[in-house]
Design a protein around this motif. Structure first.
Motif, PDB file in Angstrom:
ATOM      1  N   UNK A   1       0.802  -1.231   0.000  1.00 25.85           N
ATOM      2  CA  UNK A   1       0.000   0.000   0.000  1.00 25.85           C
ATOM      3  C   UNK A   1       0.832   1.277   0.000  1.00 25.85           C
ATOM      4  N   UNK A   2       2.081   1.187   0.478  1.00 26.33           N
ATOM      5  CA  UNK A   2       2.931   2.379   0.517  1.00 26.33           C
ATOM      6  C   UNK A   2       3.848   2.484  -0.700  1.00 26.33           C
ATOM      7  N   UNK A   3       3.654   1.570  -1.640  1.00 27.98           N
ATOM      8  CA  UNK A   3       4.389   1.576  -2.906  1.00 27.98           C
ATOM      9  C   UNK A   3       5.898   1.587  -2.696  1.00 27.98           C
ATOM     10  N   UNK A   4       6.366   0.637  -1.890  1.00 25.79           N
ATOM     11  CA  UNK A   4       7.802   0.421  -1.789  1.00 25.79           C
ATOM     12  C   UNK A   4       8.301  -0.092  -3.138  1.00 25.79           C
ATOM     13  N   UNK A   5       9.494   0.327  -3.539  1.00 28.24           N
ATOM     14  CA  UNK A   5      10.026  -0.073  -4.835  1.00 28.24           C
ATOM     15  C   UNK A   5      10.562  -1.502  -4.745  1.00 28.24           C
ATOM     16  N   UNK A   6       9.980  -2.392  -5.512  1.00 27.87           N
ATOM     17  CA  UNK A   6      10.412  -3.786  -5.576  1.00 27.87           C
ATOM     18  C   UNK A   6      10.036  -4.321  -6.954  1.00 27.87           C
ATOM     19  N   UNK A   7      11.032  -4.598  -7.766  1.00 26.02           N
ATOM     20  CA  UNK A   7      10.766  -5.063  -9.119  1.00 26.02           C
ATOM     21  C   UNK A   7      10.361  -6.534  -9.089  1.00 26.02           C
ATOM     22  N   UNK A   8       9.234  -6.835  -9.731  1.00 24.36           N
ATOM     23  CA  UNK A   8       8.714  -8.190  -9.741  1.00 24.36           C
ATOM     24  C   UNK A   8       8.198  -8.544 -11.124  1.00 24.36           C
ATOM     25  N   UNK A   9       7.925  -9.838 -11.306  1.00 22.59           N
ATOM     26  CA  UNK A   9       7.378 -10.326 -12.570  1.00 22.59           C
ATOM     27  C   UNK A   9       6.818 -11.721 -12.299  1.00 22.59           C
ATOM     28  N   UNK A  10       5.663 -12.071 -12.867  1.00 25.61           N
ATOM     29  CA  UNK A  10       5.064 -13.379 -12.577  1.00 25.61           C
ATOM     30  C   UNK A  10       5.900 -14.538 -13.105  1.00 25.61           C
TER      31      UNK A  10
END
Length: 260
Positions: free
Chosen positions: A235-244
């Motif tokens: 909810x606080x939009x921490x930066x974490x790059x992801x991909x399914x």
């Protein structure tokens, strides 16, 4: 079997990776090259990189940066920003980029689409149409220059023209949905899929894999692209790059084809 493409879309401003909400308030989220390396590891289907400064500031494409991105990228790469001539597009392709994306230059000078297609092939020409719903109307206008100039042209009409002139793919990007992570504009995506025959990619609004599934269920085999969904967490939009991963793709997105 053809499958939908799940595509991270990276925005570059002042050399850094940023994310916007409704094309405003850009938030710095990191270094583009580091993001490319992570998406390599996660085996993303494709990558779109757009320099959102180039057209608004009248800049040339940054060939040094493009070459660096292409050298690092192990997936098909589409690059856009500042492309105004067929020669520029050809130069970018020569650096190892698979597709070039044009937007304002295509709308302002439609014959440029044909000239670029003649130089690099239709399959490598992508037209990005940023659009916004007109107030108190069902009409959707194409906007250019990073959402600051209203062409007052209907997005579906422009898409049809771009297809006729030689575009190999259309990306529709909803300014109203950008960065909100509440779902895509399914109505417009469905209408576009019914109107044109070339591949389409839908961008703007993804906040969950289920949102991508909704697009595939409605439109079939298309590209589903996202920015915030792949770079923010929680909810606080921490930066974490992801991909399914493959299992997530199969269970959530690809399964939508069975309901189409």
């Amino acid at each position: 079997m053809l499958r939908p493409r799940i595509i991270p879309c990276l925005l570059i401003q002042d050399g850094g990776l940023v994310k916007t909400v409704r094309f405003k308030d850009p938030k710095y989220v990191g270094d583009p090259i580091n993001a490319v390396k992570i998406f390599n590891e996660k085996e993303a289907d494709e990558l779109i990189v757009l320099d959102i400064d180039a057209t608004t500031k009248g800049k040339e494409p940054n060939y040094k940066r493009i070459a660096h991105l292409a050298a690092e990228c192990r997936m098909p790469l589409c690059y856009g920003g500042g492309i105004r001539t067929a020669e520029q597009a050809k130069a970018i392709i020569s650096l190892g980029v698979e597709k070039v994306a044009i937007s304002a230059s295509a709308v302002e000078n439609p014959q440029l689409v044909s000239r670029i297609a003649e130089e690099i092939g239709t399959q490598s020409v992508v037209v990005v149409l940023d659009y916004k719903k007109r107030l108190l109307s069902k009409h959707h206008d194409v906007w250019t220059h990073n959402g600051t100039v209203n062409t007052k042209r209907n997005v579906l009409d422009v898409a049809l023209e771009m297809e006729r002139l030689g575009a190999g793919e259309i990306v529709i990007n909803s300014i109203d949905h950008d960065g909100r992570m509440e779902g895509y504009d399914l109505n417009l995506a469905t209408r576009l899929r019914q109107a044109i025959n070339i591949p389409i990619t839908v961008l703007g609004g993804a906040g969950a894999l289920e949102h991508m599934r909704d697009v595939v269920a409605a439109c079939g085999v298309v590209g589903v692209a996202a920015g915030s969904f792949f770079v923010f967490k929680g909810p606080y939009k921490a930066v974490l790059i992801s991909y399914p991963n493959d299992q997530q793709k199969n269970e959530v997105v690809y399964s939508a084809l069975r309901t189409n």
